[in-house]
Design a protein around this motif. Sequence first.
Motif, mmCIF file in Angstrom:
data_model
loop_
_atom_site.group_PDB
_atom_site.id
_atom_site.type_symbol
_atom_site.label_atom_id
_atom_site.label_comp_id
_atom_site.label_asym_id
_atom_site.label_seq_id
_atom_site.Cartn_x
_atom_site.Cartn_y
_atom_site.Cartn_z
ATOM 1 N N UNK A 32 0.859 -1.182 0.000
ATOM 2 C CA UNK A 32 0.000 0.000 0.000
ATOM 3 C C UNK A 32 0.900 1.238 0.000
ATOM 4 N N UNK A 33 0.509 2.234 -0.779
ATOM 5 C CA UNK A 33 1.281 3.485 -0.865
ATOM 6 C C UNK A 33 0.402 4.626 -0.380
ATOM 7 N N UNK A 34 0.881 5.326 0.638
ATOM 8 C CA UNK A 34 0.126 6.426 1.231
ATOM 9 C C UNK A 34 0.845 7.746 0.973
ATOM 10 N N UNK A 35 0.113 8.706 0.416
ATOM 11 C CA UNK A 35 0.601 10.076 0.301
ATOM 12 C C UNK A 35 -0.007 10.842 1.475
ATOM 13 N N UNK A 36 0.819 11.345 2.368
ATOM 14 C CA UNK A 36 0.302 11.924 3.613
ATOM 15 C C UNK A 36 0.847 13.314 3.886
ATOM 16 N N UNK A 37 -0.075 14.219 4.231
ATOM 17 C CA UNK A 37 0.340 15.541 4.706
ATOM 18 C C UNK A 37 0.246 15.614 6.226
ATOM 19 N N UNK A 38 -0.210 14.534 6.855
ATOM 20 C CA UNK A 38 -0.230 14.445 8.310
ATOM 21 C C UNK A 38 1.194 14.208 8.826
ATOM 22 N N UNK A 39 1.453 14.501 10.117
ATOM 23 C CA UNK A 39 2.756 14.182 10.696
ATOM 24 C C UNK A 39 3.055 12.689 10.589
ATOM 25 N N UNK A 40 4.316 12.366 10.345
ATOM 26 C CA UNK A 40 4.719 10.974 10.163
ATOM 27 C C UNK A 40 4.384 10.124 11.383
ATOM 28 N N UNK A 41 4.534 10.685 12.577
ATOM 29 C CA UNK A 41 4.265 9.937 13.806
ATOM 30 C C UNK A 41 2.822 9.437 13.831
ATOM 31 N N UNK A 246 -9.240 15.194 5.649
ATOM 32 C CA UNK A 246 -9.466 14.386 4.461
ATOM 33 C C UNK A 246 -8.690 13.079 4.422
ATOM 34 N N UNK A 247 -9.329 12.052 3.876
ATOM 35 C CA UNK A 247 -8.674 10.797 3.518
ATOM 36 C C UNK A 247 -9.376 10.305 2.258
ATOM 37 N N UNK A 248 -8.611 10.122 1.189
ATOM 38 C CA UNK A 248 -9.218 9.858 -0.115
ATOM 39 C C UNK A 248 -8.590 8.649 -0.801
ATOM 40 N N UNK A 249 -9.430 7.891 -1.495
ATOM 41 C CA UNK A 249 -8.986 6.738 -2.259
ATOM 42 C C UNK A 249 -8.644 7.195 -3.675
ATOM 43 N N UNK A 250 -7.409 6.970 -4.077
ATOM 44 C CA UNK A 250 -6.960 7.411 -5.394
ATOM 45 C C UNK A 250 -7.542 6.501 -6.474
ATOM 46 N N UNK A 251 -8.112 7.105 -7.486
ATOM 47 C CA UNK A 251 -8.763 6.355 -8.572
ATOM 48 C C UNK A 251 -7.726 5.521 -9.338
ATOM 49 N N UNK A 252 -8.098 4.290 -9.660
ATOM 50 C CA UNK A 252 -7.253 3.358 -10.429
ATOM 51 C C UNK A 252 -5.920 3.079 -9.738
ATOM 52 N N UNK A 253 -5.930 3.074 -8.417
ATOM 53 C CA UNK A 253 -4.691 2.842 -7.666
ATOM 54 C C UNK A 253 -4.249 1.385 -7.782
ATOM 55 N N UNK A 254 -2.977 1.099 -7.533
ATOM 56 C CA UNK A 254 -2.478 -0.278 -7.681
ATOM 57 C C UNK A 254 -2.963 -1.242 -6.593
ATOM 58 N N UNK A 255 -3.369 -0.707 -5.430
ATOM 59 C CA UNK A 255 -3.796 -1.574 -4.324
ATOM 60 C C UNK A 255 -5.119 -1.075 -3.737
ATOM 61 N N UNK A 256 -6.194 -1.141 -4.510
ATOM 62 C CA UNK A 256 -7.463 -0.556 -4.079
ATOM 63 C C UNK A 256 -8.114 -1.260 -2.887
ATOM 64 N N UNK A 257 -7.894 -2.568 -2.749
ATOM 65 C CA UNK A 257 -8.502 -3.300 -1.625
ATOM 66 C C UNK A 257 -7.899 -2.827 -0.306
ATOM 67 N N UNK A 258 -6.576 -2.748 -0.259
ATOM 68 C CA UNK A 258 -5.923 -2.277 0.959
ATOM 69 C C UNK A 258 -6.293 -0.831 1.270
ATOM 70 N N UNK A 259 -6.427 -0.037 0.239
ATOM 71 C CA UNK A 259 -6.782 1.369 0.444
ATOM 72 C C UNK A 259 -8.137 1.482 1.137
ATOM 73 N N UNK A 260 -9.112 0.736 0.658
ATOM 74 C CA UNK A 260 -10.451 0.792 1.259
ATOM 75 C C UNK A 260 -10.446 0.183 2.659
ATOM 76 N N UNK A 261 -9.689 -0.887 2.849
ATOM 77 C CA UNK A 261 -9.581 -1.487 4.175
ATOM 78 C C UNK A 261 -8.995 -0.488 5.175
ATOM 79 N N UNK A 262 -7.983 0.256 4.735
ATOM 80 C CA UNK A 262 -7.341 1.218 5.632
ATOM 81 C C UNK A 262 -8.304 2.343 6.000
#
Length: 330
Positions: A32-41, A246-262
């Motif tokens: 799973x690949x997450x693009x995050x603007x939240x603090x890493x911690x 915000x938390x958004x699911x990227x369209x046509x992502x490589x790991x859509x199942x994990x994205x929705x689970x997260x």
Amino acid sequence: MKYIAKIVLVGLTIVVSFVSAIVETKAAEKRMVIYASHPTKLVDYFVERFKEKYGNIEVDLITGGTGELLGRVQAEKNRPQGDIMFGGGSYTGGSAPELFLPYDSPALDGISPAFHDPKGYNAPFDAFTMVIVYNKNLVPEDEVPQRWSDLTDPKWKGRVVHANAAASSSAYAAMVTWIEIGGWDLVEALAKNQIIVNSSSIPFTQVGQGENALGVTYEEGAFKWVPSGNVGIVYPKDGMALLPGGLFLIRDSPNPINARLFADFVLAHPQQSALATEFLGRRPTHKDVKLNPAMVRVDELNLIKYPMEDAISKKKEILAKWKKVMMRTR
């Protein structure tokens, strides 16, 4: 034949149920690949708990400002590399439906209706408001600003640090709030005194370190420095907006199942409770999770109605005006 068909149908039902049970405890994808603007911690905290539940998933975390990450998603539109954009304003998904998937999940049943995305794209993980943060060693107690308009006083010129609304979703939310309170006159009067920076973490960091007297920041950032004893927080009396993050699911992502689970995972009660207890300054969106008692209750804030539709549909126009304001006031 009917008897055989019934047996086959029952068999398929059992198989589907069995597979569903496996998915509940083990992710179907290994990455799973997450693009995050939240603090890493914060992101690491929930990623580790997600991996504990669903198995040893390889998670790549790419951090940056909301504007920067949104630009990356846009650039990768034809071949998406990320699965989730974690952070930013709740309007981000609805403003770019070509980049994100709608989020419709039973997990939303536990979320307070006030935080649901009317356009149906956001998984509202948390809620935030913008505050004034001040350094107690640089601002006398009897001079602490109590309203946004107090920051327009000439004595604060060059002493108020604020993120660029074009680069930060929280700074953009603050600016839209000011427009609602006092129009563009208030925005320009505030800008005359502001030091504009390109990261939303800089205002609370500089104020906490004593580099600047005052800052406009999101609530959690201000709370990071409260233990130092050097920083105070003001909830402006002339109006504030309480907005879902915000938390958004990227369209046509490589790991859509994990994205929705997260997304489902972080909206569930246990994670929302952990958000409230472990990350002071973050407001849970789950209707059955209580706010950290160290924080100011919603009924004690002077909340205004945030013009979400205009903030989305007129964003380009608003940022174009903001650019002109910056040019006039620098």
